[in-house]
Structures are given as structure tokens and as C-alpha cells.
Design a protein around this motif. Structure first.
Motif, PDB file in Angstrom:
ATOM      1  N   LYS A  59      -9.726 -62.064  10.937  1.00 53.38           N
ATOM      2  CA  LYS A  59      -8.467 -62.777  10.707  1.00 53.38           C
ATOM      3  C   LYS A  59      -8.690 -64.254  10.396  1.00 53.38           C
ATOM      4  CE  LYS A  59      -6.035 -63.133  14.440  1.00 53.38           C
ATOM      5  NZ  LYS A  59      -5.112 -62.987  15.570  1.00 53.38           N
ATOM      6  N   SER A  60      -9.516 -64.934  11.174  1.00 53.22           N
ATOM      7  CA  SER A  60      -9.727 -66.379  10.973  1.00 53.22           C
ATOM      8  C   SER A  60     -10.331 -66.680   9.608  1.00 53.22           C
ATOM      9  CB  SER A  60     -10.618 -66.951  12.075  1.00 53.22           C
ATOM     10  OG  SER A  60      -9.975 -66.839  13.324  1.00 53.22           O
ATOM     11  N   THR A  61     -11.294 -65.885   9.193  1.00 46.77           N
ATOM     12  CA  THR A  61     -11.929 -66.071   7.882  1.00 46.77           C
ATOM     13  C   THR A  61     -10.905 -65.881   6.764  1.00 46.77           C
ATOM     14  OG1 THR A  61     -14.039 -65.303   8.760  1.00 46.77           O
ATOM     15  CG2 THR A  61     -13.777 -65.244   6.361  1.00 46.77           C
ATOM     16  N   LEU A  62     -10.086 -64.853   6.881  1.00 40.35           N
ATOM     17  CA  LEU A  62      -9.072 -64.583   5.859  1.00 40.35           C
ATOM     18  C   LEU A  62      -8.016 -65.693   5.825  1.00 40.35           C
ATOM     19  CD1 LEU A  62      -8.739 -60.743   6.405  1.00 40.35           C
ATOM     20  CD2 LEU A  62      -9.675 -61.879   4.372  1.00 40.35           C
ATOM     21  N   ILE A  63      -7.639 -66.197   6.981  1.00 40.17           N
ATOM     22  CA  ILE A  63      -6.648 -67.275   7.040  1.00 40.17           C
ATOM     23  C   ILE A  63      -7.205 -68.543   6.388  1.00 40.17           C
ATOM     24  CG2 ILE A  63      -5.467 -68.857   8.630  1.00 40.17           C
ATOM     25  CD1 ILE A  63      -4.890 -66.370  10.390  1.00 40.17           C
ATOM     26  N   LYS A  64      -8.476 -68.841   6.608  1.00 40.48           N
ATOM     27  CA  LYS A  64      -9.090 -70.016   5.970  1.00 40.48           C
ATOM     28  C   LYS A  64      -9.006 -69.905   4.456  1.00 40.48           C
ATOM     29  CE  LYS A  64     -12.362 -71.143   9.619  1.00 40.48           C
ATOM     30  NZ  LYS A  64     -13.741 -71.008  10.086  1.00 40.48           N
ATOM     31  N   LYS A  65      -9.262 -68.715   3.929  1.00 43.03           N
ATOM     32  CA  LYS A  65      -9.185 -68.499   2.484  1.00 43.03           C
ATOM     33  C   LYS A  65      -7.738 -68.651   1.985  1.00 43.03           C
ATOM     34  CE  LYS A  65     -13.143 -65.412   1.812  1.00 43.03           C
ATOM     35  NZ  LYS A  65     -13.644 -66.022   0.591  1.00 43.03           N
ATOM     36  N   LEU A  66      -6.791 -68.124   2.744  1.00 41.24           N
ATOM     37  CA  LEU A  66      -5.386 -68.252   2.361  1.00 41.24           C
ATOM     38  C   LEU A  66      -4.973 -69.715   2.276  1.00 41.24           C
ATOM     39  CD1 LEU A  66      -3.355 -65.566   4.369  1.00 41.24           C
ATOM     40  CD2 LEU A  66      -3.694 -65.683   1.893  1.00 41.24           C
ATOM     41  N   LYS A  67      -5.421 -70.513   3.228  1.00 40.53           N
ATOM     42  CA  LYS A  67      -5.030 -71.920   3.256  1.00 40.53           C
ATOM     43  C   LYS A  67      -5.573 -72.680   2.052  1.00 40.53           C
ATOM     44  CE  LYS A  67      -5.892 -73.601   7.336  1.00 40.53           C
ATOM     45  NZ  LYS A  67      -6.203 -73.846   8.749  1.00 40.53           N
ATOM     46  N   ILE A  68      -6.683 -72.234   1.499  1.00 43.65           N
ATOM     47  CA  ILE A  68      -7.231 -72.863   0.292  1.00 43.65           C
ATOM     48  C   ILE A  68      -6.388 -72.481  -0.926  1.00 43.65           C
ATOM     49  CG2 ILE A  68      -9.199 -72.867  -1.300  1.00 43.65           C
ATOM     50  CD1 ILE A  68     -10.995 -72.533   1.269  1.00 43.65           C
ATOM     51  N   ASP A  69      -6.064 -71.203  -1.052  1.00 47.15           N
ATOM     52  CA  ASP A  69      -5.317 -70.722  -2.219  1.00 47.15           C
ATOM     53  C   ASP A  69      -3.812 -70.987  -2.148  1.00 47.15           C
ATOM     54  OD1 ASP A  69      -7.537 -69.855  -3.577  1.00 47.15           O
ATOM     55  OD2 ASP A  69      -7.394 -67.782  -2.877  1.00 47.15           O
ATOM     56  N   PHE A  70      -3.303 -71.223  -0.939  1.00 48.31           N
ATOM     57  CA  PHE A  70      -1.882 -71.495  -0.744  1.00 48.31           C
ATOM     58  C   PHE A  70      -1.737 -72.783   0.078  1.00 48.31           C
ATOM     59  CE2 PHE A  70      -2.318 -66.935  -1.287  1.00 48.31           C
ATOM     60  CZ  PHE A  70      -1.305 -66.612  -2.167  1.00 48.31           C
ATOM     61  N   PRO A  71      -2.066 -73.935  -0.523  1.00 47.57           N
ATOM     62  CA  PRO A  71      -2.062 -75.192   0.244  1.00 47.57           C
ATOM     63  C   PRO A  71      -0.684 -75.594   0.768  1.00 47.57           C
ATOM     64  CG  PRO A  71      -2.392 -75.622  -2.100  1.00 47.57           C
ATOM     65  CD  PRO A  71      -2.447 -74.141  -1.920  1.00 47.57           C
ATOM     66  N   ASP A  72       0.388 -75.070   0.175  1.00 54.11           N
ATOM     67  CA  ASP A  72       1.733 -75.398   0.645  1.00 54.11           C
ATOM     68  C   ASP A  72       2.175 -74.525   1.821  1.00 54.11           C
ATOM     69  OD1 ASP A  72       1.925 -77.355  -1.270  1.00 54.11           O
ATOM     70  OD2 ASP A  72       2.942 -76.059  -2.718  1.00 54.11           O
ATOM     71  N   LEU A  73       1.364 -73.534   2.155  1.00 52.61           N
ATOM     72  CA  LEU A  73       1.675 -72.652   3.271  1.00 52.61           C
ATOM     73  C   LEU A  73       1.365 -73.404   4.560  1.00 52.61           C
ATOM     74  CD1 LEU A  73       2.690 -69.731   3.466  1.00 52.61           C
ATOM     75  CD2 LEU A  73       0.319 -68.985   3.528  1.00 52.61           C
ATOM     76  N   LEU A  74       2.409 -73.716   5.304  1.00 53.39           N
ATOM     77  CA  LEU A  74       2.278 -74.494   6.531  1.00 53.39           C
ATOM     78  C   LEU A  74       1.752 -73.599   7.640  1.00 53.39           C
ATOM     79  CD1 LEU A  74       3.007 -77.277   7.813  1.00 53.39           C
ATOM     80  CD2 LEU A  74       5.229 -76.269   8.367  1.00 53.39           C
ATOM     81  N   GLU A  75       0.760 -74.083   8.373  1.00 56.51           N
ATOM     82  CA  GLU A  75       0.261 -73.311   9.503  1.00 56.51           C
ATOM     83  C   GLU A  75       0.881 -73.844  10.776  1.00 56.51           C
ATOM     84  OE1 GLU A  75      -3.826 -71.297  11.168  1.00 56.51           O
ATOM     85  OE2 GLU A  75      -3.990 -73.076   9.926  1.00 56.51           O
ATOM     86  N   SER A  76       1.449 -72.943  11.554  1.00 54.68           N
ATOM     87  CA  SER A  76       2.070 -73.343  12.809  1.00 54.68           C
ATOM     88  C   SER A  76       1.001 -73.798  13.793  1.00 54.68           C
ATOM     89  CB  SER A  76       2.830 -72.158  13.403  1.00 54.68           C
ATOM     90  OG  SER A  76       3.328 -72.483  14.667  1.00 54.68           O
ATOM     91  N   VAL A  77       1.340 -74.807  14.572  1.00 54.00           N
ATOM     92  CA  VAL A  77       0.431 -75.312  15.596  1.00 54.00           C
ATOM     93  C   VAL A  77       1.024 -74.918  16.950  1.00 54.00           C
ATOM     94  CG1 VAL A  77      -0.684 -77.349  16.569  1.00 54.00           C
ATOM     95  CG2 VAL A  77      -0.251 -77.225  14.107  1.00 54.00           C
ATOM     96  N   SER A  78       0.350 -74.002  17.615  1.00 49.21           N
ATOM     97  CA  SER A  78       0.823 -73.505  18.902  1.00 49.21           C
ATOM     98  C   SER A  78       0.540 -74.491  20.028  1.00 49.21           C
ATOM     99  CB  SER A  78       0.125 -72.177  19.232  1.00 49.21           C
ATOM    100  OG  SER A  78       0.439 -71.207  18.278  1.00 49.21           O
ATOM    101  N   PHE A  79       1.223 -74.276  21.123  1.00 45.65           N
ATOM    102  CA  PHE A  79       0.935 -74.997  22.368  1.00 45.65           C
ATOM    103  C   PHE A  79      -0.035 -74.155  23.178  1.00 45.65           C
ATOM    104  CE2 PHE A  79       4.804 -76.935  21.007  1.00 45.65           C
ATOM    105  CZ  PHE A  79       4.774 -78.224  21.518  1.00 45.65           C
ATOM    106  N   THR A  80      -0.954 -74.800  23.894  1.00 47.99           N
ATOM    107  CA  THR A  80      -1.876 -74.066  24.755  1.00 47.99           C
ATOM    108  C   THR A  80      -2.266 -74.899  25.968  1.00 47.99           C
ATOM    109  OG1 THR A  80      -3.934 -72.795  24.868  1.00 47.99           O
ATOM    110  CG2 THR A  80      -3.993 -74.812  23.556  1.00 47.99           C
ATOM    111  N   THR A  81      -2.640 -74.176  27.014  1.00 44.01           N
ATOM    112  CA  THR A  81      -3.137 -74.831  28.229  1.00 44.01           C
ATOM    113  C   THR A  81      -4.662 -74.767  28.311  1.00 44.01           C
ATOM    114  OG1 THR A  81      -2.952 -72.794  29.541  1.00 44.01           O
ATOM    115  CG2 THR A  81      -1.028 -74.257  29.494  1.00 44.01           C
ATOM    116  N   ARG A  82      -5.277 -74.146  27.322  1.00 47.03           N
ATOM    117  CA  ARG A  82      -6.744 -74.072  27.381  1.00 47.03           C
ATOM    118  C   ARG A  82      -7.340 -75.433  27.050  1.00 47.03           C
ATOM    119  NH1 ARG A  82      -9.350 -74.612  22.769  1.00 47.03           N
ATOM    120  NH2 ARG A  82      -8.881 -73.471  20.877  1.00 47.03           N
ATOM    121  N   PRO A  83      -8.554 -75.707  27.544  1.00 40.09           N
ATOM    122  CA  PRO A  83      -9.178 -77.005  27.252  1.00 40.09           C
ATOM    123  C   PRO A  83      -9.477 -77.169  25.765  1.00 40.09           C
ATOM    124  CG  PRO A  83     -10.350 -75.844  29.017  1.00 40.09           C
ATOM    125  CD  PRO A  83      -9.370 -74.874  28.427  1.00 40.09           C
TER     126      PRO A  83
END
Length: 191
Positions: free
Chosen positions: A20-44
Motif C-alpha cells: 500500500k505505501s509504495t503504491l500511494i507514493k506512486k499515486l502522489k507523484i502522478d496525482f500531485p493535486d490529490l491531498l493526503e489526509s494527515v491523521s492524529f496519532t499518539t505514537r512517538p
């Protein structure tokens, strides 16, 4: 609200190690206007990560207050750490006509589908087999044996859900899977 200007919600869902992560990286290159959501987390925060870019890093007390006040579209406790997606962020962005990309687990995807119905387009990334998935997890060399075992158990359950979503892409060969994924995203965006 004018349906014509609403943004699209694209969710990539899969078991850990399916690519999934590899495919998402490729999508972000080909679809630069596609906004990626930034989640909240409690992990360090991990080395190289930036607060507000990779995640919004918060403490458990703050997270639980946000959860209890209904600020998350979805949230989960994953391996003892909390993760959640801001309802306000998503609603504002799609109302502004922005298309948003999400990297979610099965439970998060279910929450989105329940809340947004047909407005949320879920694409399941399936590994060719559990054996291959295990090989990929071990090849990453980022998890303990206990974590790998848990991820495999989780994956068995998640794979049972692979036909429950709008689309499914088999990631046996990354380049072939990516072409299929890119075609699906183009279809969703109306390109």
C-alpha cells in the motif's frame, strides 16, 4: 451544497505488507493535486517524520478528549497506539472541491463508508498470497517476530474482507498493480 464541486474521497486499504505505501507514493507523484489526509496519532514521532506533515502527534489525553467529543471520523487503537482522522478536516476539504487520499485499515474504511456512503471510494490492495505477505513483512526488517506474527494474524482477517469494497487490486507485480490502481483513480476522478 453543490454536488458538482465536491471533492472525491479515495481510500487505499490493505493488510500490512501488501504494498500500500509504495503504491500511494506512486499515486502522489502522478496525482500531485490529490491531498493526503494527515491523521492524529499518539505514537512517538519517528526519525525523519515531521509533525503536521506525516501525522499530527498528540498525547493520549488530548486524543481521548477529541474522540469523546466526536472529532474523529474514524479512530483505532493499533498495537497500543491511537490513530484518528479529523472529521472537520475532511468535510472542509471535500466541500472546497479537493480530492483526498486516505491510507486506512479495514475498520477505518468501514467507518468512512458508513459516514460518507457512496462518496467514499475504497480500493483494497491484495497480496498474491499470505506466504508472499509474510515474506514481504520479514523483508522489511522493521518489525519484531511478535509484531510480524500479529500482522499476519490481522492480515488473515483483513483478507476475508477484500471483496467488500468498491475495487480490488492484486499486487503481485508492483508496476502492473500500479497501472491498474492509476486507472481506477482516474475513473473515480472522472479523468
Amino acid at each position: 451544497m453543490n454536488e458538482e464541486v465536491e471533492g472525491k474521497i479515495i481510500i487505499i486499504v490493505s493488510a500490512s505488507g501488501a504494498g500500500k505505501s509504495t503504491l500511494i507514493k506512486k499515486l502522489k507523484i502522478d496525482f500531485p493535486d490529490l491531498l493526503e489526509s494527515v491523521s492524529f496519532t499518539t505514537r512517538p514521532i519517528r526519525e525523519g517524520e515531521v509533525d503536521g506533515v506525516h501525522y499530527n502527534f498528540i498525547d493520549v489525553e488530548t486524543f481521548l478528549k477529541m474522540k469523546d467529543s466526536g472529532e474523529f471520523l474514524e479512530w483505532a487503537n493499533v498495537h497500543g497506539k491511537y490513530y484518528g482522522t479529523s472529521k472537520k478536516f475532511v468535510e472542509e476539504k471535500i466541500q472546497d472541491g479537493q480530492n483526498i487520499l486516505f491510507d486506512l485499515d479495514v475498520q477505518g474504511t468501514d467507518s468512512f463508508k458508513t459516514y460518507f456512503k457512496q462518496k467514499a471510494h475504497a480500493i483494497f490492495i491484495a497480496p498474491p498470497s499470505l506466504k508472499e505477505l509474510e515474506s514481504r513483512l520479514r523483508g522489511r526488517a522493521t518489525d519484531s517476530e511478535t509484531a510480524i506474527h500479529q500482522r499476519i494474524l490481522d492480515a488473515k482477517q483483513e483478507l476475508l474482507r477484500s471483496d467488500d469494497y468498491d475495487y480490488k487490486v492484486y499486487n503481485d507485480e508492483i508496476e502492473i498493480a500500479y497501472v491498474e490502481l492509476k486507472n481506477i483513480v482516474n475513473e473515480i476522478l472522472g479523468n
